[in-house]
Design an enzyme around this catalytic site. Structure first.
Site, mmCIF file in Angstrom:
data_model
loop_
_atom_site.group_PDB
_atom_site.id
_atom_site.type_symbol
_atom_site.label_atom_id
_atom_site.label_comp_id
_atom_site.label_asym_id
_atom_site.label_seq_id
_atom_site.Cartn_x
_atom_site.Cartn_y
_atom_site.Cartn_z
ATOM 1 N N SER A 1 0.790 -1.236 0.000
ATOM 2 C CA SER A 1 0.000 0.000 0.000
ATOM 3 C C SER A 1 0.816 1.277 0.000
ATOM 4 C CB SER A 1 -0.968 0.012 1.190
ATOM 5 O OG SER A 1 -2.175 -0.622 0.829
ATOM 6 N N LYS A 32 0.278 3.757 -2.815
ATOM 7 C CA LYS A 32 -0.646 4.892 -2.753
ATOM 8 C C LYS A 32 0.091 6.235 -2.698
ATOM 9 C CE LYS A 32 -4.512 2.414 -0.559
ATOM 10 N NZ LYS A 32 -3.963 1.064 -0.345
ATOM 11 N N SER A 63 -5.727 4.064 4.304
ATOM 12 C CA SER A 63 -5.277 3.111 3.286
ATOM 13 C C SER A 63 -6.465 2.556 2.514
ATOM 14 C CB SER A 63 -4.465 1.970 3.898
ATOM 15 O OG SER A 63 -3.743 1.304 2.880
#
Length: 479
Positions: free
Chosen positions: A123, A126, A313
């Site tokens: 993640s 991102k 997230s």
């Protein structure tokens, strides 16, 4: 260097404690990327104030990252920093570890190991999505959901790609468990229905045929790692991120299989409540080119969407933001088009693209590859006074021990508690992969950026705690 970071305040700082979290394993139906559950502190929760220490890890009124410039404090010496980190980087639970630490003010690499070797970012992908979006899109960009006039007596609900559109009253909306303010409140489907009904009644219409347009995106709707919980079908029309229960605060909630169908059904019911008869079961259609707009609602500005995406997230929101980048870059609004557009925008910012492979915007794909140096350069750009438009990347990072996916980490018994409230970082977790990339203020008041990337078969909670101890050593260094 001026860092316009976020503000963390509590009623009684002396008694503030991080929120507890419960564990989950990496498996189907669970949250594999990150979140409170997986990023919890396995050593214990809470945080103690250490009176007499140079700094107390308590929330204070004011910027989390202090303002200053490169001349205000001394950058650490790389060798001294290596000595300070010591054996923490050799913890066996980390498996294969690559990392980079740099001075945020100058971008100078201070410490690293395999820092140029691509690894699975999970993640922390991102961060790339966020930087590309903020660099390309105007700061006041909002995502609109509209209703347009079709043939006589027909209207079409048109999805613009806003997954945060909600059926809930604003006082019931929660993001990461917290209420929203005026700047972060999502667009309301009920407001859209009211405005549509008012426009229809003004024209003397009280009955319509309803259709919906979900044609903005192309390519597959399902992520290759689609599981119906961590992410729903990626459609340009949905409400409450396609949760089966819009009130759910689960980090991996059950999602509906047809997000656009759920949204248009809710809209039809809201129209009926406003005195408009919907004469059919709504089907899919393409809105006529140049169709007259009857009503619209708009998402928060892109900076607020990026903050929400990073703090919690949010996979669904990340894929939507990536598609906004694709649309602005005149690329197909698909997984492939979005990844291509994000990559191209990073190149325009001068970021090194050697070894960079992006296939999605959320980081759920294991095929993504980023070297640690690219992650620290992304963060350094976001913190740079040259790019104030990127500042929501910094303000959106979770705060160690307090917010988002770091709320349950850096506890008093974790061995990293001294860094609570000082570290801001994006987490990332997939099966066998743990990453952490963010900013901190060291003991001399210098802002550093860091990225840690591991591949390990160890218990993920143990591996994450080991990563947190490395970061705490860096933060404690007056090197």
């Amino acid at each position: 260097m001026a860092l316009a970071a976020g503000v963390l305040t509590v009623a009684d700082p002396a008694t503030a404690q991080p929120s507890p979290s419960a564990g989950r394993s990496d498996g189907h139906g669970r949250r594999p990327d990150d979140g409170h559950h997986q990023d919890g502190d396995p050593q214990g929760h809470g945080r103690q104030d250490r009176h007499g220490d140079r700094r107390r890890a308590v929330p204070v009124k004011g910027p989390v990252l202090s303002a200053g410039d490169a001349g205000d404090s001394r950058a650490p010496n790389g060798n001294a920093l290596r000595s300070a980190v010591g054996s923490t980087v050799q913890d066996k639970s980390l498996g294969t570890l690559s990392y980079a630490v740099a001075d945020a003010a100058t971008g100078e690499l201070l410490l690293g190991a395999q820092e140029n070797t691509p690894a699975t970012p999970a993640s922390t992908t991102k961060l790339a999505t966020a930087v590309a979006a903020l660099a390309l899109l105007p700061a006041d960009r909002r995502i609109a959901t509209t209703v347009v006039q079709g043939a006589a007596g027909e209207i079409t609900l048109v999805g613009g790609g806003d997954p945060t559109l909600t059926v809930l009253p604003v006082d019931q909306v929660r993001v990461g468990g917290a209420p929203v303010d005026a700047d972060s409140a999502p667009a309301s489907l009920a407001d859209l229905a009211r405005r549509t009904a008012a426009a229809l009644k003004a024209a003397g219409t009280t009955g319509v045929k309803l259709s919906y347009d979900a044609s903005l995106y192309t390519g597959p709707l399902l992520h290759k790692e689609h599981d119906g919980t961590n992410i729903a079908a990626v459609a340009p029309l949905m409400v409450d991120e396609a949760r089966s229960d819009p009130h759910s605060q689960e980090e991996a909630p059950q999602r509906v299989s047809d997000p656009a169908g759920q949204a248009v059904e809710a809209f039809a019911n809201l129209l009926k409540a406003e005195g408009i008869t919907v004469q059919n079961k709504a089907g899919q259609a393409t809105a006529p080119a140049g169709a007259a707009e009857l009503a619209r609602v708009e998402s928060p500005e892109i900076g607020r969407l990026v903050e929400r995406m990073l703090t919690t997230s949010d996979n669904q929101l990340a894929e939507a933001v990536a598609r906004q980048v694709a649309l602005a870059a005149r690329q197909p609004a698909s997984f492939e088009g979005a990844a291509s557009a994000v990559t191209a925008e990073l190149g325009k910012l001068g970021l090194p693209l050697t070894g960079v492979v992006l296939t999605d915007g959320s980081g759920l794909a294991k095929a993504n590859q980023l070297p640690p140096t690219v992650l620290v350069k992304l963060l350094a750009e976001a913190a740079s006074p040259r790019h104030p438009e990127l500042r929501p990347v910094i303000t959106g990072l979770p705060i160690a021990g307090f917010t988002g996916t770091l709320a349950g980490r850096y506890g008093a018994k974790s061995g990293a508690g001294e860094a609570a409230g000082i570290v801001r970082a994006k987490t990332g977790s997939l099966a066998g992969v743990n990453t952490l990339a963010g900013t901190l203020v060291d003991a001399d008041g210098r802002v550093l950026v860091f990225a840690l990337m591991t591949r390990t078969g160890a218990d993920p909670f143990v591996a994450r705690a080991a990563m947190d101890r490395i970061v705490a050593k860096i933060a404690a260094c007056g090197c």
